[in-house]
Design a protein around this motif. Structure first.
Motif, PDB file in Angstrom:
ATOM      1  N   THR A  19      29.876  21.785  -9.012  1.00 49.11           N
ATOM      2  CA  THR A  19      30.229  20.596  -9.786  1.00 49.11           C
ATOM      3  C   THR A  19      30.540  19.418  -8.882  1.00 49.11           C
ATOM      4  O   THR A  19      30.087  18.289  -9.115  1.00 49.11           O
ATOM      5  N   ARG A  20      31.317  19.659  -7.825  1.00 54.27           N
ATOM      6  CA  ARG A  20      31.664  18.575  -6.891  1.00 54.27           C
ATOM      7  C   ARG A  20      30.427  18.028  -6.186  1.00 54.27           C
ATOM      8  O   ARG A  20      30.288  16.816  -6.004  1.00 54.27           O
ATOM      9  N   PRO A  64      20.000  29.627  -8.060  1.00 51.53           N
ATOM     10  CA  PRO A  64      19.179  29.033  -9.120  1.00 51.53           C
ATOM     11  C   PRO A  64      19.991  28.240 -10.142  1.00 51.53           C
ATOM     12  O   PRO A  64      19.485  27.278 -10.720  1.00 51.53           O
ATOM     13  N   THR A  65      21.255  28.633 -10.345  1.00 54.94           N
ATOM     14  CA  THR A  65      22.107  27.871 -11.266  1.00 54.94           C
ATOM     15  C   THR A  65      22.344  26.459 -10.736  1.00 54.94           C
ATOM     16  O   THR A  65      22.318  25.482 -11.488  1.00 54.94           O
ATOM     17  N   GLY A 124      13.514  22.006  -3.241  1.00 52.49           N
ATOM     18  CA  GLY A 124      13.355  23.441  -3.112  1.00 52.49           C
ATOM     19  C   GLY A 124      12.532  23.963  -4.270  1.00 52.49           C
ATOM     20  O   GLY A 124      11.990  23.183  -5.067  1.00 52.49           O
ATOM     21  N   PRO A 125      12.430  25.274  -4.418  1.00 53.65           N
ATOM     22  CA  PRO A 125      11.604  25.845  -5.481  1.00 53.65           C
ATOM     23  C   PRO A 125      12.225  25.660  -6.860  1.00 53.65           C
ATOM     24  O   PRO A 125      13.430  25.398  -6.981  1.00 53.65           O
ATOM     25  N   PRO A 126      11.421  25.785  -7.921  1.00 55.14           N
ATOM     26  CA  PRO A 126      11.975  25.724  -9.273  1.00 55.14           C
ATOM     27  C   PRO A 126      13.019  26.816  -9.478  1.00 55.14           C
ATOM     28  O   PRO A 126      12.927  27.889  -8.867  1.00 55.14           O
ATOM     29  N   ALA A 127      13.994  26.553 -10.334  1.00 55.74           N
ATOM     30  CA  ALA A 127      15.068  27.522 -10.569  1.00 55.74           C
ATOM     31  C   ALA A 127      14.510  28.871 -11.012  1.00 55.74           C
ATOM     32  O   ALA A 127      15.016  29.925 -10.611  1.00 55.74           O
ATOM     33  N   GLY A 139      15.342  35.915  -6.166  1.00 50.47           N
ATOM     34  CA  GLY A 139      16.722  36.234  -5.813  1.00 50.47           C
ATOM     35  C   GLY A 139      17.159  37.586  -6.344  1.00 50.47           C
ATOM     36  O   GLY A 139      18.081  38.201  -5.810  1.00 50.47           O
ATOM     37  N   ARG A 140      16.499  38.061  -7.413  1.00 52.85           N
ATOM     38  CA  ARG A 140      16.775  39.399  -7.933  1.00 52.85           C
ATOM     39  C   ARG A 140      15.793  40.347  -7.268  1.00 52.85           C
ATOM     40  O   ARG A 140      14.587  40.289  -7.504  1.00 52.85           O
TER      41      ARG A 140
END
Length: 441
Positions: free
Chosen positions: A57-58, A82-83, A97-100, A107-108
């Motif tokens: 958020t920051r 990805p979030t 960077g890459p799409p989420a 990442g999984r």
């Protein structure tokens, strides 16, 4: 620029070349760093990373307040979250960077392996996905054969990994891997792989644009490491056969295109005793060791990454990528290798990097810089290029001998020992040990 230190300097250099104004998001601990002199900056929060560089958020709020149109995550921190990538897009900020969705897939670990298997890459034998409990872990281990390695589904950097060498060790290894995975990543899921001991760690540098164009920039050998942390990287790999290189490079490009990937990415492989490269994971970012590939290809991969994010096509096609000579990178950390690589924060009273033909130093450090205790201890990367491996090794040794860093301990003595060793020069080593450096040190 939502990062710090050497990577922030690297991104800023590419921005300067493109006529883009970089805004540095920094913690209070980095506010007076010499590389920020004359630069636009915005404070993210206190020195602790959790309250600054890791606070999504920051970081997004800071980017919005400073009227940035794009955000570069660098490597580490939030670069593979990805979030965070989705949060940037939701607020109208281009994530470099890459799409989420692609980041989430890779990442999984188990979905990533399934995608790579379908694309033709060779995998390490193991469980069919995440293990539901210790009984399922035992069944998978018995089927695969010992030794086995339990790994965190959301893991990285050697965290959430435990070895079982017999059925008696499976339950404790599984439980310990789950506990560490929960503590490190907030995700208790664990899967299992056959432990391939004595292997070589090889990775492939990839770059893709939004139009389906994908190129590789050769492979890097990252076998010299400690506790799964890379110390020295080189390209090309001195032990990879031409046939296996060609086969895996082509398969990696196909796999990258098949998942709709965009931007810089690195596929990591473990070479088994037969010389076969087996897919481990994909890092959805530009890596610390990318200058090795830049030195051989002449490409500015950071520049390509930024242009691709801005909607441009790749500036080169695969047949235009020419890889020349041999390159080696040494990561110079503020650590004492004689004392178990204990961190050595503090003031650097004198810093004189080497120079010369085929020598490059990427750093954020200058004389008077204070190495903070909060972050990774990397203070510089020495990258050298030669006509062949022998010349690259000699240039690296010469450069390290003239590298002056006073005030803190560094890993330079370890690098010199490795590069001078017969083990390294003849490539007779694997991931289990640092060549030329006694394990007792």
């Amino acid at each position: 620029m939502a990062n710090r230190g050497e990577v922030a300097v690297r991104v800023a250099r590419a921005c300067d070349a493109l006529g883009i104004t970089p805004v540095f998001g920094v913690s209070e601990a980095d506010l007076d760093a010499p590389y920020l002199s004359g630069r636009e900056r915005v404070v993210l929060g206190p020195g602790r990373a959790a309250l600054s560089y890791l606070d999504m958020t920051r970081v997004v709020q800071a980017a919005k307040q400073s009227r940035c149109s794009a955000l570069h995550p660098g490597w580490g921190f939030l670069s593979e979250n990805p979030t965070f990538a989705a949060l940037c897009e939701q607020h109208g900020i281009t994530f470099v960077g890459p799409p989420a969705r692609a980041m989430a897939l890779m990442g999984r670990k188990t979905p990533a392996k399934d995608a790579m298997r379908r694309a033709g890459l060779t995998l390490i034998p193991g469980s069919d996905g995440v293990l539901r409990d210790a009984d399922a872990a035992l069944e998978a281990a018995e089927r695969t054969g010992y030794p086995v390695l339990f790994k965190a589904e959301s893991g990285g950097g050697g965290r959430g990994m435990r070895i079982a060498r017999s059925r008696d060790e499976v339950k404790s290894a599984f439980d310990d891997a789950r506990a560490e995975a929960t503590a490190a990543f907030g995700d208790p899921r664990v899967y299992m792989e056959k432990l391939l001991e004595g292997g070589r760690h090889v990775e492939i540098q990839l770059m893709a644009d939004r139009y389906g164009d994908v190129i590789h920039v050769g492979e890097r050998d990252c076998t010299v490491q400690r506790n799964h942390q890379k110390l020295i990287e080189e390209s090309p790999s001195p032990v990879l056969s031409e046939s296996e290189r060609a086969r895996t490079l082509a398969a990696a490009v196909h796999a990258t295109r098949s998942i709709g990937y965009v931007g810089a990415g690195t596929m990591e492989f473990l070479m088994d005793e037969q010389g076969t490269l087996r897919f481990m994971e994909m890092n959805t970012r530009l890596q610390v060791e990318h200058p090795v590939s830049e030195m051989r290809s002449g490409l500015d991969l950071m520049r390509e990454m930024i242009l691709v994010a801005a909607g441009h096509r790749l500036s080169v096609e695969q047949e235009q990528v020419t890889l020349r000579g041999h390159a080696i990178e040494c990561r110079i950390n503020a650590e004492d290798p004689h004392e178990g690589f204990r961190p050595s924060p503090g003031a650097i009273t004198r810093f004189v990097p080497p120079a010369g033909e085929g020598v490059r130093v990427d750093t954020h450090v200058a004389s008077g810089y204070v190495v903070p205790p909060f972050y990774d201890s990397l203070i510089a990367k020495l990258i050298v290029h030669g006509r062949d491996r022998s010349e690259a090794i000699e240039r690296a040794v010469s450069a390290l001998e003239s590298f002056v860093v006073d005030g803190v301990k560094t890993t330079i003595p370890m690098h010199l020992a490795v590069l001078r060793s017969e083990e390294f020069r003849t490539s007779r080593y694997d991931t289990r040990r640092i060549p030329g450096w006694p394990t007792s040190r």
